[in-house]
Design a protein around this motif. Structure first.
Motif, PDB file in Angstrom:
ATOM      1  N   ARG A   5       0.821  -1.212   0.000  1.00  0.00           N
ATOM      2  CA  ARG A   5       0.000   0.000   0.000  1.00  0.00           C
ATOM      3  C   ARG A   5       0.855   1.263   0.000  1.00  0.00           C
ATOM      4  O   ARG A   5       0.507   2.248  -0.618  1.00  0.00           O
ATOM      5  CB  ARG A   5      -0.912   0.014   1.220  1.00  0.00           C
ATOM      6  N   HIS A   6       1.973   1.203   0.695  1.00  0.00           N
ATOM      7  CA  HIS A   6       2.851   2.372   0.793  1.00  0.00           C
ATOM      8  C   HIS A   6       4.293   1.933   0.518  1.00  0.00           C
ATOM      9  O   HIS A   6       5.088   1.781   1.442  1.00  0.00           O
ATOM     10  CB  HIS A   6       2.751   3.006   2.183  1.00  0.00           C
ATOM     11  N   PRO A   7       4.629   1.736  -0.769  1.00  0.00           N
ATOM     12  CA  PRO A   7       5.993   1.279  -1.070  1.00  0.00           C
ATOM     13  C   PRO A   7       7.028   2.330  -0.701  1.00  0.00           C
ATOM     14  O   PRO A   7       6.780   3.528  -0.800  1.00  0.00           O
ATOM     15  CB  PRO A   7       5.968   1.043  -2.572  1.00  0.00           C
ATOM     16  N   CYS A   8       8.150   1.869  -0.248  1.00  0.00           N
ATOM     17  CA  CYS A   8       9.241   2.770   0.115  1.00  0.00           C
ATOM     18  C   CYS A   8       9.999   3.129  -1.159  1.00  0.00           C
ATOM     19  O   CYS A   8      10.577   2.266  -1.812  1.00  0.00           O
ATOM     20  CB  CYS A   8      10.162   2.081   1.109  1.00  0.00           C
ATOM     21  N   THR A   9       9.978   4.395  -1.533  1.00  0.00           N
ATOM     22  CA  THR A   9      10.632   4.809  -2.778  1.00  0.00           C
ATOM     23  C   THR A   9      12.013   5.409  -2.536  1.00  0.00           C
ATOM     24  O   THR A   9      12.758   5.606  -3.480  1.00  0.00           O
ATOM     25  CB  THR A   9       9.763   5.826  -3.536  1.00  0.00           C
ATOM     26  N   HIS A  10      12.332   5.672  -1.281  1.00  0.00           N
ATOM     27  CA  HIS A  10      13.653   6.211  -0.926  1.00  0.00           C
ATOM     28  C   HIS A  10      14.167   5.499   0.324  1.00  0.00           C
ATOM     29  O   HIS A  10      14.287   6.104   1.392  1.00  0.00           O
ATOM     30  CB  HIS A  10      13.584   7.727  -0.669  1.00  0.00           C
ATOM     31  N   PRO A  11      14.474   4.200   0.179  1.00  0.00           N
ATOM     32  CA  PRO A  11      14.903   3.456   1.362  1.00  0.00           C
ATOM     33  C   PRO A  11      16.281   3.881   1.853  1.00  0.00           C
ATOM     34  O   PRO A  11      17.091   4.376   1.078  1.00  0.00           O
ATOM     35  CB  PRO A  11      14.941   2.009   0.873  1.00  0.00           C
ATOM     36  N   ARG A  12      16.520   3.703   3.108  1.00  0.00           N
ATOM     37  CA  ARG A  12      17.834   3.973   3.678  1.00  0.00           C
ATOM     38  C   ARG A  12      18.718   2.743   3.452  1.00  0.00           C
ATOM     39  O   ARG A  12      18.275   1.608   3.595  1.00  0.00           O
ATOM     40  CB  ARG A  12      17.723   4.258   5.163  1.00  0.00           C
ATOM     41  N   LEU A  13      19.970   2.979   3.090  1.00  0.00           N
ATOM     42  CA  LEU A  13      20.892   1.906   2.775  1.00  0.00           C
ATOM     43  C   LEU A  13      21.010   0.915   3.931  1.00  0.00           C
ATOM     44  O   LEU A  13      21.036  -0.299   3.713  1.00  0.00           O
ATOM     45  CB  LEU A  13      22.268   2.461   2.408  1.00  0.00           C
TER      46      LEU A  13
END
Length: 46
Positions: A5-13
């Motif tokens: 529902r809320h994909p992470c588009t800027h994940p932390r490394l």
């Protein structure tokens, strides 16, 4: 269909590395390559 529902588009490394740590990438790649099939497509031939 089966998407978050809320994909992470800027994940932390750090989080990515933590999530991928349990994966045996070498084995996964080897299995994928072992099951591959090469198909040559030639226009005009069936």
């Amino acid at each position: 269909m089966f998407t978050p529902r809320h994909p992470c588009t800027h994940p932390r490394l750090e989080k990515v590395l933590e999530a991928e740590a349990p994966l045996d990438v070498d084995t996964l790649v080897a299995e994928a390559l072992a099951g591959r099939e090469q198909v040559k497509l030639v226009p005009g031939r069936e």
